[in-house]
Design an enzyme around this catalytic site. Structure first.
Site, PDB file in Angstrom:
ATOM      1  N   ASP A 178       0.825  -1.214   0.000  1.00 10.64           N
ATOM      2  CA  ASP A 178       0.000   0.000   0.000  1.00 10.64           C
ATOM      3  C   ASP A 178       0.851   1.253   0.000  1.00 10.64           C
ATOM      4  O   ASP A 178       1.758   1.390   0.809  1.00 10.64           O
ATOM      5  CB  ASP A 178      -0.856   0.043   1.281  1.00 10.64           C
ATOM      6  N   CYS A 238     -11.352   1.508  -0.778  1.00  7.89           N
ATOM      7  CA  CYS A 238     -10.294   1.468   0.239  1.00  7.89           C
ATOM      8  C   CYS A 238     -10.607   0.334   1.208  1.00  7.89           C
ATOM      9  O   CYS A 238     -11.550  -0.441   0.990  1.00  7.89           O
ATOM     10  CB  CYS A 238     -10.246   2.817   0.959  1.00  7.89           C
ATOM     11  N   HIS A 268     -16.490   5.288   2.336  1.00  7.95           N
ATOM     12  CA  HIS A 268     -16.538   6.372   3.317  1.00  7.95           C
ATOM     13  C   HIS A 268     -17.944   6.618   3.821  1.00  7.95           C
ATOM     14  O   HIS A 268     -18.154   7.386   4.737  1.00  7.95           O
ATOM     15  CB  HIS A 268     -15.968   7.659   2.704  1.00  7.95           C
ATOM     16  N   HIS A 302      -1.912   0.119  -3.710  1.00 11.86           N
ATOM     17  CA  HIS A 302      -3.199   0.781  -3.512  1.00 11.86           C
ATOM     18  C   HIS A 302      -2.964   2.233  -3.161  1.00 11.86           C
ATOM     19  O   HIS A 302      -2.056   2.558  -2.408  1.00 11.86           O
ATOM     20  CB  HIS A 302      -3.984   0.083  -2.399  1.00 11.86           C
TER      21      HIS A 302
END
Ligand code: GLN
Ligand code: ZN
Length: 764
Positions: A608, A735, A703, A650
């Protein structure tokens, strides 16, 4: 006499009292408790600063959520639903702007303001929204109220304001005008009125933060800045205005800064010590100079000798009466007090200085200038002994690590084969369907997981009990992912508190603190690990649990690591060598881990790097050099594996535009990015620039608690397939799922898998 100053103090409180009071208010509306806690913290912090010998103690540096939001509120720059309302804005409205809310009978709905990073720090501010019709008025008197409150507590303060130029430059002009300062003429009268009120309340100095003066500005913006301060000077001549810059060198804005008609300017001499000469050479008569000599961004004890030398040089050039001695920037970015750390050893502690200790350093430097070095002889000797102990310590330098870094070869920065060759050999082994589905790594950290960790940390449960618990979580999440039908599984990251702290606690050269909290945004705090020495990996860090997870399934499991840049960017780094050097050491440690995971039979490894963009230097001219070593460090960490092993990376919450070449150069086999939240807007860069490798544009906005439907995700997938080759595309969320609840995650992932299946069948 030189004056000792502070530019801002951490708000949370030693035991994160503010966080707790905020979260309580959000859950049960206990406003009185929140306001009392906040007032108590302010009073306590003013007292600490005064007792430490700070003459210019700041006020209005405190905020319940964010100082940029406070400024927006103060000048009446609030989102449309709150504009023109006669009713006074309530606390709940303030937090609605920060966090968003849905409508109820007596409350308007409001989406949260956008949040973005405060320059190159890990503090996030809320971005005020302006447009051509924005009108300003003095809507709150927070700076005056807090000045009066401090005065009542017997402390004369220097109010801190976000300056009008930086306020506008940090805002988002929704009407897309190309002159971001065109609203200055409307905004300045509000500052005039405010300064008048501060003067009337008894203030003599005001600190106007203009950190934008360390950014690339054009001549037009500079001249508007000059005009703004000329207006301010005219309207409030009796008030002494100090314009503060920090986080860098004013560079080509230096003449503008030094010629502003103000009483003083502040410069960050920790970031840019070499600029002192340029500044002293250009100081107009009567302007006072505030020297930022104590590092407000890092946790190291100040090296007093070179700091005194700089202050002496300045005193010789312009006289001590025109000097102010200060931290480089607000102390918002460092933890509160090193004395609250009872798990760090005394040697390491003796090298460190948190906010409370930095005040002492400022006071000492001021004494040295006002009364001569002799006045601080004992402290100076002790400080020098500490500096020597740190530089000579064998905890800091590790010859093997240094040798390894010195012998990094270009071949180590490259995978054996090019992407096309790697892709063929990965396909042979992985047998993935078209549009493979996966997640970004973490699964919900439920109260159960947090409780088990807390028990383990406090010694109430054994290593073995905790390990058993984590393994049972892994086994459950593997079964769940199989049942949902995901193609590439993950172990869920249940053992990790934080993606950086976790690795910091296992790498040599790192220390983790118990209470070293720093505000990230609102009530959210992070505890960055401290890198004090050469970094290496004493033992494998993730291999056992990753291997365990793979042993439970025939589907490919993706090993999860945090990349070297992200570990660097989210830690307090050593200040005795370049960041790039520290990053190379971390990259080698991660490389070792990557290779060991491969040896353990794992065929996919994700490294990441959500912070590649945020490490970008503030000035354009410094960016290429950063991106070069940053990309090389990622490649170094990933370059040790065979062609058949698939490397993922990512990235989230960033605009990719100006780093697109660097992203391509990372040469990860697959990159997953955040795109659902912006309805695929961020994908644009990847398609325009024909991103060559595989890519997973997020189709599930994690989110929000909202569960996206199959149709909605299918819609996003078709958008993706219009612009990308299907053979290149992965299906995943934006995410990690760490902050979501199982009730949301399970149906959302089921819908995602179903959407992928439909998309596949439409192609067949
Ligand atoms: N693997 C991490 C997770 O899933 C990535 C977090 C991030 O991008 N910030 O939580
Ligand atoms: Zn992410």
């Amino acid at each position: 006499m030189a004056i000792s100053c502070n530019l801002g103090f951490p708000r949370m409180g030693l035991n994160r009292e503010l966080k707790k009071a905020l979260e309580r208010f959000w859950s049960d509306g206990s406003e009185e408790n929140l306001l009392e806690t906040a007032a108590g913290l302010r009073r306590h912090h003013w007292q600490i600063q005064k007792e430490a010998g700070i003459t210019h103690v700041p006020s209005n540096d405190f905020s319940l959520y964010d100082h940029v939001l406070d400024t927006a509120m103060m000048v009446g720059a609030v989102p449309a639903p709150f504009r023109n309302s006669d009713a006074r804005l309530r606390l709940a409205d303030y937090f609605a702007m920060a966090r968003g809310r849905t409508a109820t009978a007596d409350r308007v709905a409001c989406s949260a303001l956008e949040m973005t990073k405060w320059f190159d720090t890990n503090y996030h501010y809320l971005v005020p929204e302006l447009d051509a019709s924005s009108q300003f008025h003095l809507a709150t008197r927070k700076p005056v109220d807090e000045f009066v409150e401090a005065a009542a507590a017997g402390i004369h303060t220097r109010p801190v304001l976000v300056g009008p130029v930086s306020f506008l430059l940090l805002s988002k002009d929704k009407s897309g005008a190309n002159n971001p300062l065109r609203l200055l003429p409307r905004l300045l009268p509000v500052y005039d009125e405010l300064l008048g009120q501060l003067k009337a309340a008894g203030a003599d100095w005001v600190q106007m933060d203009e950190p934008c003066l360390v950014l690339d500005l054009n001549a037009e913006l500079r001249s508007q800045c000059e005009l703004a301060y000329a207006t301010i000077a005219k309207s409030c001549p009796q008030l002494k205005v100090m314009v503060t810059t920090y986080f860098g060198h004013p560079g080509d804005n230096l003449s503008t800064l030094l010629n502003l008609p103000v009483a003083a300017v502040h410069v960050d001499l920790v970031r840019a010590p070499e600029t002192l000469d340029a500044i002293l050479g250009k100081m107009p008569p009567n302007l006072c100079l505030s020297l930022g000599l104590v590092d407000g961004r890092n946790v190291w004890k100040a090296d007093l000798e070179p700091a005194i030398q700089m202050a002496e040089k300045a005193a010789d050039a312009i006289g001590p009466d025109r000097l102010l001695i200060a931290p480089s920037c607000s102390l918002l970015h460092v933890p509160a007090d090193i004395n609250a750390e009872d798990t760090l050893d005394t040697e390491l502690k003796s090298w460190l200085s948190f906010a409370r200790q930095k005040l002492d350093e400022v006071a000492l430097l001021t004494r040295a200038i006002n009364h001569g070095r002799i006045a601080i002889a004992a402290e100076l000797a002790a400080n020098q002994a500490t500096m020597t102990s740190r530089s000579a310590s064998d905890r800091v330098t590790n010859a093997t690590v240094r040798h390894r870094v010195a012998t990094i070869t270009p071949a180590m920065l490259k995978r054996a084969g090019g992407f096309q060759r790697r892709r063929i050999s990965q396909r042979e082994h992985l047998h993935l369907p078209l549009l493979p589905t996966t997640t970004i790594g973490s699964f919900p950290q439920s109260p159960e997981v947090r409780k088990a960790r807390a028990e383990f940390m406090s010694g109430r449960s054994s290593d073995e009990q905790y390990n058993r618990f984590i393994r049972s979580q892994i086994s459950d999440v593997i079964k769940l992912q199989e049942e949902i039908g995901l193609d590439v599984l993950v172990h869920g990251e249940f053992e990790r508190t934080d993606m950086v702290e976790f690795f910091g606690s296992m790498l040599a050269g790192f220390a983790v603190t118990k209470n070293g909290w720093v505000q990230s945004y609102g009530s959210r705090c992070v505890k960055p690990p401290i890198i004090f020495g050469d970094v290496h990996r004493p033992a494998p860090m993730t291999v056992a649990l990753t291997g365990y997870a793979q042993s439970l399934t025939h589907k490919p499991l993706k090993g999860m690591l945090t990349g070297p840049l992200t570990i660097l960017n989210w830690s307090f780094v050593r200040n005795d060598q370049p960041r790039s050097e520290t990053c190379r050491q971390i990259a080698l440690a991660i490389r070792d881990e990557v290779v060991d995971i491969e040896v353990a039979g794992i065929r996919i490894i994700q490294i990441d790097e959500p912070t590649l963009r945020e490490g970008l230097p503030l000035r354009r001219q410094d960016r290429a050099a950063y991106l070069r070593w940053a990309v090389d460090c990622f490649r170094l960490s990933a370059g040790g594996v065979k062609d058949a092993t698939q490397i993922h990376t990512h990235m989230c919450y960033c605009e990719f535009g100006d780093i697109m070449d660097a992203i391509t150069e990372l040469d990860a086999d697959v990159i997953s990015i955040e795109t659902a939240r912006s309805a695929m807007e961020l994908l644009g860069e990847f398609t325009r620039r024909k991103y060559p490798n595989e890519i997973g544009p997020g189709v599930y906005d994690i989110h929000s608690p909202r569960i996206p439907s199959v149709a909605e995700m299918l819609g996003l997938i078709s958008k993706v397939l219009e612009v990308l080759d299907p053979a290149q595309v992965w299906i995943n969320p934006d995410c990690g799922l760490k902050t979501r609840r199982w009730e949301e995650v399970v149906p959302a992932l089921r819908n995602m898998v179903q959407a992928a299946e439909i998309a596949r069948s439409q192609r067949a």
